[in-house]
Design a protein around this motif. Structure first.
Motif, PDB file in Angstrom:
ATOM      1  N   GLN A   8     -21.322 -34.445  -0.843  1.00  0.00           N
ATOM      2  CA  GLN A   8     -19.950 -34.158  -1.294  1.00  0.00           C
ATOM      3  C   GLN A   8     -19.493 -35.164  -2.342  1.00  0.00           C
ATOM      4  O   GLN A   8     -19.597 -36.367  -2.138  1.00  0.00           O
ATOM      5  N   ILE A   9     -18.988 -34.640  -3.470  1.00  0.00           N
ATOM      6  CA  ILE A   9     -18.379 -35.490  -4.490  1.00  0.00           C
ATOM      7  C   ILE A   9     -16.884 -35.619  -4.192  1.00  0.00           C
ATOM      8  O   ILE A   9     -16.325 -36.697  -4.213  1.00  0.00           O
ATOM      9  N   ASN A  10     -16.272 -34.475  -3.940  1.00  0.00           N
ATOM     10  CA  ASN A  10     -14.861 -34.437  -3.530  1.00  0.00           C
ATOM     11  C   ASN A  10     -14.651 -33.144  -2.754  1.00  0.00           C
ATOM     12  O   ASN A  10     -15.617 -32.507  -2.343  1.00  0.00           O
ATOM     13  N   ASN A  11     -13.402 -32.719  -2.572  1.00  0.00           N
ATOM     14  CA  ASN A  11     -13.171 -31.505  -1.775  1.00  0.00           C
ATOM     15  C   ASN A  11     -13.480 -30.226  -2.541  1.00  0.00           C
ATOM     16  O   ASN A  11     -13.463 -29.146  -1.970  1.00  0.00           O
ATOM     17  N   GLN A  12     -13.794 -30.326  -3.831  1.00  0.00           N
ATOM     18  CA  GLN A  12     -14.145 -29.146  -4.627  1.00  0.00           C
ATOM     19  C   GLN A  12     -15.627 -29.061  -4.964  1.00  0.00           C
ATOM     20  O   GLN A  12     -16.192 -27.989  -5.021  1.00  0.00           O
ATOM     21  N   TYR A  13     -16.256 -30.215  -5.223  1.00  0.00           N
ATOM     22  CA  TYR A  13     -17.618 -30.232  -5.738  1.00  0.00           C
ATOM     23  C   TYR A  13     -18.589 -30.895  -4.773  1.00  0.00           C
ATOM     24  O   TYR A  13     -18.258 -31.881  -4.105  1.00  0.00           O
ATOM     25  N   SER A  14     -19.813 -30.353  -4.753  1.00  0.00           N
ATOM     26  CA  SER A  14     -20.893 -30.973  -3.984  1.00  0.00           C
ATOM     27  C   SER A  14     -22.206 -30.763  -4.723  1.00  0.00           C
ATOM     28  O   SER A  14     -22.344 -29.836  -5.527  1.00  0.00           O
ATOM     29  N   HIS A  26     -22.270 -27.425  -6.928  1.00  0.00           N
ATOM     30  CA  HIS A  26     -21.550 -26.299  -6.341  1.00  0.00           C
ATOM     31  C   HIS A  26     -20.058 -26.586  -6.371  1.00  0.00           C
ATOM     32  O   HIS A  26     -19.632 -27.702  -6.091  1.00  0.00           O
ATOM     33  N   LYS A  27     -19.289 -25.552  -6.719  1.00  0.00           N
ATOM     34  CA  LYS A  27     -17.832 -25.652  -6.673  1.00  0.00           C
ATOM     35  C   LYS A  27     -17.335 -24.719  -5.581  1.00  0.00           C
ATOM     36  O   LYS A  27     -17.802 -23.580  -5.458  1.00  0.00           O
ATOM     37  N   GLU A  28     -16.401 -25.224  -4.787  1.00  0.00           N
ATOM     38  CA  GLU A  28     -15.820 -24.460  -3.685  1.00  0.00           C
ATOM     39  C   GLU A  28     -15.338 -23.099  -4.172  1.00  0.00           C
ATOM     40  O   GLU A  28     -14.697 -22.996  -5.213  1.00  0.00           O
ATOM     41  N   ASP A  29     -15.678 -22.043  -3.450  1.00  0.00           N
ATOM     42  CA  ASP A  29     -15.263 -20.662  -3.720  1.00  0.00           C
ATOM     43  C   ASP A  29     -15.874 -20.055  -4.979  1.00  0.00           C
ATOM     44  O   ASP A  29     -15.554 -18.928  -5.328  1.00  0.00           O
TER      45      ASP A  29
END
Length: 92
Positions: A8-14, A26-29
Motif C-alpha cells: 500500500q502506498i496510500n488509501n488509493q494506490y498500491s 493499482h488504483k482503488e475502483d
C-alpha cells in the motif's frame, strides 16, 4: 505459491509484484493504471511512487520497498521468477 499482499502506498494506490518481475500500480475502483519493471529499474521505483502520491515520504517509500524486496526474494527462493517467458530464479 500464494498471491502476495499489495504494497500500500496510500488509501488509493498500491503496488503488486508479479511473477514476471514487473510491478503493477493499482488504483482503488479502477485497477491497473501503470506498470514498470522492478527487476531492472528498481532505483526508479521511488520516483514511480512519488508520481502517483505527491505526499509519499521516505517512510512510505521505505516500507513499500522492503515489502517488494521481501516478495522478490520469495519469488527467487521458490523458483517462480520468469522474465521473457524464461524462469530466471536461482534456487538455493
Amino acid at each position: 505459491m500464494k498471491q502476495f499482499e499489495p504494497a500500500q502506498i496510500n488509501n488509493q494506490y498500491s503496488l503488486i509484484l508479479k511473477e514476471t518481475g514487473n510491478v503493477e500500480l493499482h488504483k482503488e475502483d479502477i485497477g491497473v493504471v501503470g506498470s514498470m519493471s522492478y527487476y531492472y529499474t528498481r532505483n526508479d521505483l521511488p520516483l514511480f511512487i512519488c508520481r502517483h502520491d505527491l505526499s509519499a515520504d521516505l517512510r512510505t517509500i521505505h516500507d513499500v520497498m522492503v515489502q517488494l524486496d521481501t516478495q522478490m526474494d520469495e519469488l527467487i527462493k521458490y523458483g517462480c521468477l520468469t522474465v521473457g517467458g524464461k524462469n530466471v530464479a536461482i534456487q538455493r
